[in-house]
Design a protein around this motif. Structure first.
Motif, short mmCIF file in Angstrom:
data_model
loop_
_atom_site.label_atom_id
_atom_site.label_comp_id
_atom_site.label_asym_id
_atom_site.label_seq_id
_atom_site.Cartn_x
_atom_site.Cartn_y
_atom_site.Cartn_z
N ARG A 53 36.42 -15.75 -5.56
CA ARG A 53 37.59 -16.04 -4.75
C ARG A 53 37.59 -15.10 -3.55
O ARG A 53 37.29 -13.91 -3.68
CB ARG A 53 38.85 -15.82 -5.58
CG ARG A 53 40.12 -15.98 -4.80
CD ARG A 53 41.32 -15.71 -5.68
NE ARG A 53 42.52 -15.69 -4.87
CZ ARG A 53 43.72 -15.89 -5.33
NH1 ARG A 53 43.90 -16.12 -6.61
NH2 ARG A 53 44.76 -15.85 -4.54
N ILE A 54 37.93 -15.63 -2.39
CA ILE A 54 38.06 -14.81 -1.19
C ILE A 54 39.37 -15.15 -0.51
O ILE A 54 39.74 -16.32 -0.40
CB ILE A 54 36.85 -14.97 -0.24
CG1 ILE A 54 36.95 -13.99 0.93
CG2 ILE A 54 36.69 -16.40 0.22
CD1 ILE A 54 35.65 -13.84 1.71
N ASP A 55 40.12 -14.13 -0.14
CA ASP A 55 41.38 -14.28 0.57
C ASP A 55 41.29 -13.51 1.88
O ASP A 55 40.80 -12.38 1.91
CB ASP A 55 42.55 -13.68 -0.22
CG ASP A 55 42.80 -14.36 -1.55
OD1 ASP A 55 42.78 -15.60 -1.58
OD2 ASP A 55 42.99 -13.66 -2.55
N VAL A 56 41.78 -14.13 2.96
CA VAL A 56 41.86 -13.47 4.25
C VAL A 56 43.33 -13.49 4.68
O VAL A 56 43.96 -14.54 4.66
CB VAL A 56 40.98 -14.17 5.31
CG1 VAL A 56 41.17 -13.53 6.67
CG2 VAL A 56 39.52 -14.14 4.90
N VAL A 57 43.85 -12.31 5.04
CA VAL A 57 45.23 -12.19 5.48
C VAL A 57 45.22 -11.62 6.89
O VAL A 57 44.61 -10.57 7.13
CB VAL A 57 46.05 -11.27 4.53
CG1 VAL A 57 47.48 -11.14 5.03
CG2 VAL A 57 46.01 -11.79 3.11
N GLU A 68 44.21 -6.96 9.56
CA GLU A 68 43.45 -8.01 8.89
C GLU A 68 42.91 -7.47 7.57
O GLU A 68 42.47 -6.32 7.50
CB GLU A 68 42.29 -8.48 9.78
CG GLU A 68 42.78 -9.04 11.10
CD GLU A 68 41.67 -9.25 12.10
OE1 GLU A 68 41.87 -10.08 13.00
OE2 GLU A 68 40.62 -8.60 12.02
N THR A 69 42.96 -8.29 6.54
CA THR A 69 42.52 -7.88 5.21
C THR A 69 41.66 -8.97 4.60
O THR A 69 42.00 -10.15 4.70
CB THR A 69 43.74 -7.64 4.29
OG1 THR A 69 44.60 -6.67 4.89
CG2 THR A 69 43.31 -7.14 2.92
N VAL A 70 40.56 -8.57 3.98
CA VAL A 70 39.72 -9.49 3.22
C VAL A 70 39.67 -8.98 1.78
O VAL A 70 39.37 -7.81 1.55
CB VAL A 70 38.28 -9.56 3.79
CG1 VAL A 70 37.40 -10.45 2.93
CG2 VAL A 70 38.29 -10.02 5.23
N ARG A 71 39.99 -9.86 0.84
CA ARG A 71 39.91 -9.51 -0.59
C ARG A 71 38.90 -10.44 -1.24
O ARG A 71 38.99 -11.65 -1.09
CB ARG A 71 41.26 -9.68 -1.26
CG ARG A 71 42.29 -8.69 -0.83
CD ARG A 71 43.59 -8.87 -1.62
NE ARG A 71 44.63 -8.09 -1.02
CZ ARG A 71 45.58 -8.59 -0.24
NH1 ARG A 71 45.65 -9.87 0.01
NH2 ARG A 71 46.49 -7.79 0.27
N ILE A 72 37.97 -9.86 -1.98
CA ILE A 72 36.96 -10.64 -2.70
C ILE A 72 37.11 -10.35 -4.18
O ILE A 72 37.17 -9.19 -4.59
CB ILE A 72 35.54 -10.27 -2.23
CG1 ILE A 72 35.39 -10.56 -0.73
CG2 ILE A 72 34.49 -11.03 -3.05
CD1 ILE A 72 34.12 -10.03 -0.13
N GLU A 73 37.17 -11.40 -4.98
CA GLU A 73 37.28 -11.24 -6.43
C GLU A 73 36.19 -12.06 -7.10
O GLU A 73 36.01 -13.24 -6.80
CB GLU A 73 38.65 -11.72 -6.90
CG GLU A 73 38.86 -11.58 -8.39
CD GLU A 73 40.25 -12.01 -8.81
OE1 GLU A 73 40.33 -12.88 -9.70
OE2 GLU A 73 41.23 -11.50 -8.25
#
Length: 78
Positions: A53-57, A68-73
């Motif tokens: 899963r990848i989220d970009v905020v 800007e934030t990138v979260r990788i799970e």
């Protein structure tokens, strides 16, 4: 019971890219993977199929500026 090892630090982009490359190589390499968390290595056993899963905020703030934030799970059942 869940064990959690966490580390947060500021690094330049090249150092972060190197850590991500190391993580990708470990994931590709075989049955066990070593994940570096601060000054500790955690040994994991990913399954052949994992969830990704990848989220970009992107936040715009008039007073605090943009962020800007990138979260990788990545998770799996060993």
């Amino acid at each position: 019971m869940a064990d959690q090892t966490t580390n947060a630090e500021r690094m330049d982009r090249a150092a972060v890219a190197e850590r991500l490359t190391d993580l990708a190589e470990e994931l590709r390499s075989g049955e066990e993977m070593k994940v570096r968390v601060g000054n500790k290595n955690v040994v994991l056993t990913p399954s052949e199929t994992v969830s990704y899963r990848i989220d970009v905020v992107e936040k715009q703030s008039r007073f605090r500026g943009s962020r800007e934030t990138v979260r990788i799970e990545i998770d799996w059942k060993p």
